[in-house]
Design an enzyme around this catalytic site. Sequence first.
Site, PDB file in Angstrom:
ATOM      1  N   SER A   1     -56.290  51.965 -41.594  1.00  0.00           N
ATOM      2  CA  SER A   1     -57.280  51.836 -40.523  1.00  0.00           C
ATOM      3  C   SER A   1     -58.336  50.805 -40.901  1.00  0.00           C
ATOM      4  O   SER A   1     -58.408  50.362 -42.045  1.00  0.00           O
ATOM      5  CB  SER A   1     -57.943  53.192 -40.250  1.00  0.00           C
ATOM      6  N   LYS A   2     -59.152  50.474 -39.915  1.00  0.00           N
ATOM      7  CA  LYS A   2     -60.178  49.460 -40.136  1.00  0.00           C
ATOM      8  C   LYS A   2     -61.171  49.886 -41.207  1.00  0.00           C
ATOM      9  O   LYS A   2     -61.806  49.065 -41.844  1.00  0.00           O
ATOM     10  CB  LYS A   2     -60.922  49.165 -38.829  1.00  0.00           C
ATOM     11  N   ARG A   3     -61.322  51.188 -41.392  1.00  0.00           N
ATOM     12  CA  ARG A   3     -62.290  51.671 -42.379  1.00  0.00           C
ATOM     13  C   ARG A   3     -61.703  51.755 -43.786  1.00  0.00           C
ATOM     14  O   ARG A   3     -62.420  51.950 -44.745  1.00  0.00           O
ATOM     15  CB  ARG A   3     -62.832  53.041 -41.965  1.00  0.00           C
ATOM     16  N   ASP A   4     -60.388  51.601 -43.886  1.00  0.00           N
ATOM     17  CA  ASP A   4     -59.746  51.784 -45.191  1.00  0.00           C
ATOM     18  C   ASP A   4     -60.152  50.733 -46.212  1.00  0.00           C
ATOM     19  O   ASP A   4     -60.071  50.973 -47.414  1.00  0.00           O
ATOM     20  CB  ASP A   4     -58.226  51.810 -45.047  1.00  0.00           C
TER      21      ASP A   4
END
Length: 503
Positions: free
Chosen positions: A261-264
């Site tokens: 995900s974008k937060r990873d």
Amino acid sequence: MSKVRVRFAPSPTGPLHLGGVRTALYDYLFAKNQGGDFVLRIEDTDTARYVEGAENYILEALEWCGIIPDESPKHGGPFAPYRQSERRDIYDKHLAEILKTDSAYLAFDTPEELDEIRTEFEKNGDVFAYNYITRNRLKNSLTLSKDEVQKLIDDKVPYVVRFKMPIDRTLVLEDIIRGTSSVNTNTLDDKVLVKHDGMPTYHFANVVDDHEMEISHVIRGEEWLPSLGLHYLLYEAMGWEKPEFAHLSLILKPEGKGKLSKRDGDKFGFPVFPLNFEDPETGNISKGYREEGYLPEAFINMVALLGWSPANDREILTLEEMVAEFDLNKVHKAGARFNKEKAEWFNQEYLKNKSPEEVLVLLRNVEGLDLLNCGDDKLLKVISLMQERATFAKDIYTDGIFFFEAPKEYEEKAVKKAWNPAAAEVMSDFVSHLETIDFDTETLKKEINDFAESKGLGMGKVMMPLRLCLVGELKGPDVPDILQILGKEESIARIRNAVNNIP
Ligand code: GLU
């Protein structure tokens, strides 16, 4: 067969992430492999999710990767405009067409009314869907009389246009990567095609544009697979030939479970975006591969192999080679696990193959390095010694910091291993020999050898303390090379300093 035309159709809702870059890359590789066109279309009809700067970011990221569109909002082209927000008249025209068929209807239900029904369903443990069953009891042009509908329109009561899902049809869906699957239309809802404000939704605009822009192949992420049935039916309703479809599987987290995900990026310590992105609202910066020091050719090579295996397990391929080899039939059905070490390995391989002059340019462009006073001659020598083992250009500076600064301290472990009063004596003895000789690598090698021999010392007894004096630890390239690059004056100063200061 008509010309192959493939589009990448991102929504400008934020920075492009790794998955988006891979979709764009596969779109491009397939198009070019087939001698076709690669089109960039910006899908910006969802004004609520629009993010300032995202479109420019997407263009800049593609350019950095070398994935240059033949047609785009920036490059123009025969099917311009390439921004959906500028194509309203085209959607209006096709909306009028579909409304003449039995495949679309107007729905006047207010959001509040729909919420009420949703709650009612939930109370009974059901999930509400606007579909072939519920549409018969809702406020729409299927249940109201023609006059009632006209009156609502005349009274400017807002409405949306919905697709009328046929009842109990089994659709057979073809996907180049996944093969054949089927879906019964009773499991699908009546999606909104045009919103209250007259703006088309993704589904309608996307299908209209793929038709209008003569797209032959739709290659996109698997999150769009559940929409494929609806898209098939939209083509059918409009009487259009549909393109071929290929849905790419997910890029997975390093541990292999779940979508990356974008937060990873923050979590696992590697970028998930090609370029740095500054959130216009929060000012937060998400890290990009470019700014981390990745070479674009290494980055796209790494991305390309997340889900595609070229022949003979080849791993290093230029963009041109990828174009020549790319085959959608060899794209994996299973998700591809992201691997940070592998990403770094790619960069190292590409860096290794650069000429020292090319690396010099890269190194001079790294921000925050104190290289202003270091001449090109010296830097080129350092590069040729350090390039092989560096992952990023900046490593040449950080791993070779002793070329630019004298050691400020001496590593404890190294001191324990290499230093004692005898070593200090050997070094002060050796330094006087250095005063008189030429500082080329060969002479230095010979001098160290001869010195060790004359003292009856093993080479380690000279090399180790010498390295400690010059580097501050027991690492780095060959000692004669270090001496040569540092030069006589600096080398002697460092040895003297060590002799005086290492306890
Ligand atoms: N605008 C969609 C997205 O952002 C495009 C999906 C498609 O390629 O059809 O992913």
